[in-house]
Each structure stands twice: as C-alpha cells, then as structure tokens.
Design a protein around this motif. Structure first.
Motif, PDB file in Angstrom:
ATOM      1  N   UNK A 249       0.802  -1.294   0.007  1.00 33.68           N
ATOM      2  CA  UNK A 249       0.009  -0.002   0.111  1.00 33.68           C
ATOM      3  C   UNK A 249       0.877   1.341   0.058  1.00 33.68           C
ATOM      4  N   UNK A 250       2.176   1.374   0.820  1.00 31.88           N
ATOM      5  CA  UNK A 250       2.865   2.164   0.893  1.00 31.88           C
ATOM      6  C   UNK A 250       3.433   2.603  -0.549  1.00 31.88           C
ATOM      7  N   UNK A 251       4.056   1.684  -1.011  1.00 35.96           N
ATOM      8  CA  UNK A 251       4.774   1.852  -2.256  1.00 35.96           C
ATOM      9  C   UNK A 251       3.644   1.860  -3.500  1.00 35.96           C
ATOM     10  N   UNK A 252       2.833   1.179  -3.601  1.00 32.98           N
ATOM     11  CA  UNK A 252       2.208   1.353  -4.790  1.00 32.98           C
ATOM     12  C   UNK A 252       0.765   2.399  -4.704  1.00 32.98           C
ATOM     13  N   UNK A 253       0.589   2.984  -3.528  1.00 35.00           N
ATOM     14  CA  UNK A 253      -0.532   3.867  -3.548  1.00 35.00           C
ATOM     15  C   UNK A 253      -1.958   3.249  -2.993  1.00 35.00           C
ATOM     16  N   UNK A 254      -1.852   1.976  -2.701  1.00 34.90           N
ATOM     17  CA  UNK A 254      -3.043   1.523  -2.373  1.00 34.90           C
ATOM     18  C   UNK A 254      -3.904   1.827  -0.923  1.00 34.90           C
ATOM     19  N   UNK A 255      -4.978   2.269  -0.914  1.00 33.63           N
ATOM     20  CA  UNK A 255      -5.700   2.371   0.531  1.00 33.63           C
ATOM     21  C   UNK A 255      -6.565   0.964   0.672  1.00 33.63           C
ATOM     22  N   UNK A 256      -6.127   0.153   1.669  1.00 32.91           N
ATOM     23  CA  UNK A 256      -7.010  -0.832   1.937  1.00 32.91           C
ATOM     24  C   UNK A 256      -7.738  -0.653   3.205  1.00 32.91           C
ATOM     25  N   UNK A 257      -9.047  -0.932   2.859  1.00 30.84           N
ATOM     26  CA  UNK A 257     -10.032  -0.837   3.964  1.00 30.84           C
ATOM     27  C   UNK A 257      -9.704  -1.949   5.026  1.00 30.84           C
ATOM     28  N   UNK A 281      -2.705  -8.496  -5.478  1.00 33.61           N
ATOM     29  CA  UNK A 281      -2.244  -6.873  -5.732  1.00 33.61           C
ATOM     30  C   UNK A 281      -1.102  -6.960  -6.608  1.00 33.61           C
ATOM     31  N   UNK A 282      -0.114  -7.752  -6.273  1.00 35.79           N
ATOM     32  CA  UNK A 282       1.297  -7.660  -7.170  1.00 35.79           C
ATOM     33  C   UNK A 282       1.040  -8.083  -8.544  1.00 35.79           C
ATOM     34  N   UNK A 323      20.132  11.024  -5.389  1.00 30.00           N
ATOM     35  CA  UNK A 323      20.446  11.705  -4.016  1.00 30.00           C
ATOM     36  C   UNK A 323      19.493  10.659  -2.830  1.00 30.00           C
ATOM     37  N   UNK A 324      18.794   9.425  -3.624  1.00 31.24           N
ATOM     38  CA  UNK A 324      18.141   8.394  -2.739  1.00 31.24           C
ATOM     39  C   UNK A 324      16.596   8.787  -2.673  1.00 31.24           C
ATOM     40  N   UNK A 325      16.195   9.879  -3.054  1.00 30.29           N
ATOM     41  CA  UNK A 325      14.814  10.364  -2.837  1.00 30.29           C
ATOM     42  C   UNK A 325      13.761   9.713  -3.841  1.00 30.29           C
ATOM     43  N   UNK A 326      12.759   8.978  -3.502  1.00 30.99           N
ATOM     44  CA  UNK A 326      12.009   8.206  -4.686  1.00 30.99           C
ATOM     45  C   UNK A 326      11.291   9.309  -5.331  1.00 30.99           C
ATOM     46  N   UNK A 327      11.278   8.948  -6.583  1.00 30.09           N
ATOM     47  CA  UNK A 327      10.609   9.954  -7.678  1.00 30.09           C
ATOM     48  C   UNK A 327       9.129   9.396  -7.627  1.00 30.09           C
ATOM     49  N   UNK A 328       8.335   9.416  -6.613  1.00 32.76           N
ATOM     50  CA  UNK A 328       6.718   9.070  -7.033  1.00 32.76           C
ATOM     51  C   UNK A 328       6.090   9.995  -5.780  1.00 32.76           C
ATOM     52  N   UNK A 329       5.001   9.733  -6.081  1.00 32.63           N
ATOM     53  CA  UNK A 329       4.193  10.667  -5.067  1.00 32.63           C
ATOM     54  C   UNK A 329       4.139   9.983  -3.634  1.00 32.63           C
ATOM     55  N   UNK A 330       4.493  10.767  -2.714  1.00 32.70           N
ATOM     56  CA  UNK A 330       4.159  10.302  -1.296  1.00 32.70           C
ATOM     57  C   UNK A 330       2.788   9.731  -0.713  1.00 32.70           C
ATOM     58  N   UNK A 331       2.792   8.714  -0.331  1.00 27.70           N
ATOM     59  CA  UNK A 331       1.302   8.102   0.118  1.00 27.70           C
ATOM     60  C   UNK A 331       1.416   7.911   1.719  1.00 27.70           C
TER      61      UNK A 331
END
Length: 331
Positions: A249-257, A281-282, A323-331
């Motif tokens: 969920x953290x990496x792929x941007x999923x919200x699991x109820x 999901x994977x 610089x080690x910062x992930x290039x994706x939207x933070x979730x």
C-alpha cells in the motif's frame, strides 16, 4: 474376469465401489485407477498443485477445494474458477441442488470452457458424463488444460503417467484392459518455468543470501519507517501478510480498508487470506514474474518471501534518484 478377482483388483476403500462395475450396461466402458496409480507420488503431487492453485484463485470468494473428485463434479467450483480466470460472466444458475440442475449447469460451464480452450467436444479428453460421474482422470485433464491456458507458469509436475484399468461389459461377461495414460508433458516437451535469480542465489554460500536479505531489509525499513514500523527478520515477519500489505500500500499507493484484510490475524486461514490478497495486488500491477504460492509465505519459506519483496525492491529502487529520494508521489 470373475467378480471376486475383480473386487481384489479394484479394492480401493472409499474410492471404488465394486458393485458399480457390475452395474455396467452392455457395451459400456468405465475406467478405474488401481491403488498403485492413486498412490503414485507424482500423481498425488499433480492433484496437490492443482488444488493449491484453485484455492489460491478462489480464496477471495471463500471457496476451498479439498477433493478434486468430490468438489468439481457439480459445476459450482468450475463455474467460479472459469469466471475468475477468463474474466467472463456466465449466465448460469448460481446454486444447483438437484442432480438434473447440476448436470445442466456443468454442461453450460463446460461449453464455455471448451469455447475458450478452442477444443471441440469430440476432441476433448473429458465430457459432461465423466466429470459428473467424478472421473478423476477426466477432471485432472480438464484442470491441466485450464492451467496451461490461463496459468502457463504453474509448476505442474512433468511426465505424470498412470496405469488405468478399463472395464467393459460384453456378451460374454466383464472384460478388462490395462493401459498407461499421460497426464502432463515430459520435461523435454514442455517449456519449464525458467529459474529465477533466487534459485541460483540459494545455491551460493549463506553469506551471499544474507547480503541480499540485508539490502532488502534496509529498503523495506526505509519505507515502513513512515508508518512507524520496522522489520528485523524477513523469514518470519511477513508470514501473516499484514506488513506485506502495508508495504505494498505504501509503495503502490493502495488504500486498503480494514474490512478487506485481517490486521491481527489469529489463524492460518486469516494469514492465508492476507497473503493471497497481497499477491493478487502484485499480480495486478504486473510485478510478480515468477509464480508464488501464498501458503509458502505463510509457512515462512525464505525463498518465496524474498521473491515477493524483490519484486517491489526491483521496481522502486530503480525509481530512486541519485540523492536517494524516491521519484513518486508520497502516500
């Protein structure tokens, strides 16, 4: 063949009813598996692989297969399995209680299956009649065909052969004939699932495996730190599926109820539900390049756990900037 010798030949407690052989009509043939065939380790392995596959596919629907002979014949599980695999919605009755309605349902489902497999009924190695009569050989042939069509990377045991006894009632009495039937292709005829990096890794020295584990632990903990979580042991802490789901969920941007999974699983079945959901999901994200059995994760199989985590590591480590910062939207 005398009835007594026939009984001795086919005496399979709980599997074969000798009177059923005596009820064969004139000219009718029926196949039976002797004990040596049923107890063949590769034959048993084939059934287990297929049952594990079906149960993993239908776990979200809370359907569990315990016997291919007893659970497939009426078309209910076959209906759900084919819909899940093909994405097609079949216009058949959901619950069939009488033998006649079960046969109608099985007929309709098999017609759709054969259309999808592009197999015409005369060419099929199964029929409504033998599936409905719980013919294990026909059932296995059908399931193997479905697996080859929809899950070609399923690791079916190769070169599964069984000795079969065919009984026929003739004018002069019962006639028996032995033959050998091939259920899966030989290794030379089948493209085996290619070995992945972890098959080779686990052949190396333990320190090589530990080095990979340390790299993945570091990656996992960088992601879980935002949730106030951490992992010390990859082999055990992913067995219940909870941290794995939160990581995905953290990496792929999923919200699991919370209703979708068990936050504090208290049984193997609840753990299996969580892991199967994570693998689904994977797969939907196209991340699993090698088949993974959810039961292996629950049973703390290190190689399977690493395969799953590496699929996330490979995708998201490549997205990191210099610089080690992930290039994706933070979730």
């Amino acid at each position: 063949m005398e009835p007594e010798s026939l009984y001795n030949l086919l005496q399979l407690p709980g599997k074969v009813d000798p009177p059923a052989v005596e009820e064969l009509s004139q000219g009718e043939k029926r196949k039976f598996l002797p004990p040596t065939s049923r107890n063949n380790p590769k034959f048993e392995e084939l059934q287990k692989v297929l049952m594990d596959w079906i149960n993993a596919e239908l776990l979200p629907e809370h359907i569990v297969v315990r016997s291919l002979e007893e659970d497939i014949f009426d078309g209910l599980i076959l209906h759900h399995l084919f819909q899940k695999l093909s994405g097609l919605k079949l216009d058949v009755e959901e619950i069939a209680l009488t033998a006649a309605s079960q046969r109608r349902k099985l007929t309709a489902v098999l017609e759709s299956v054969e259309q999808s497999l592009q197999v015409e009924e005369p060419q099929a190695k199964w029929s409504v009649e033998n599936i409905f009569n719980k013919d294990l050989l026909a059932t296995l042939r059908l399931l193997v065909a479905l697996a080859k069509r929809f899950q070609p990377d399923l690791p079916l045991p190769t070169n599964v052969q069984v000795e079969v006894i065919t009984m026929e009632r003739t004018k002069s009495g019962l006639k028996s004939e032995k033959s050998v039937e091939q259920l899966t292709e030989s290794g030379a005829d089948k493209d085996q699932p290619s070995k992945d990096v972890f098959d080779e890794l686990f052949k190396l020295a333990p320190e090589k495996v530990n080095a990979v584990k340390e790299a993945i632990v570091k990656f996992v903990n960088q992601e879980l730190d935002r949730l106030g979580l951490s992992v010390q042991n990859l082999d055990t802490q992913f067995a219940d599926g909870v941290i794995l789901l939160l990581l995905i969920g953290q990496l792929e941007g999923f919200f699991l109820h919370l209703k979708e999974f068990y936050l504090t699983p208290s049984s193997p079945a609840e753990m299996l539900h969580n892991v199967a959901l994570a693998l689904e999901l994977l797969k939907e994200e196209g991340l699993l390049s090698y088949p993974v059995n959810p039961e292996d994760i629950v049973n703390k199989d290190a190689k399977s756990t690493l395969r799953v985590l590496y699929s996330l590591f490979r995708k998201h480590k490549l997205k990191e900037s210099t610089d080690g910062v992930p290039q994706r939207s933070p979730n």
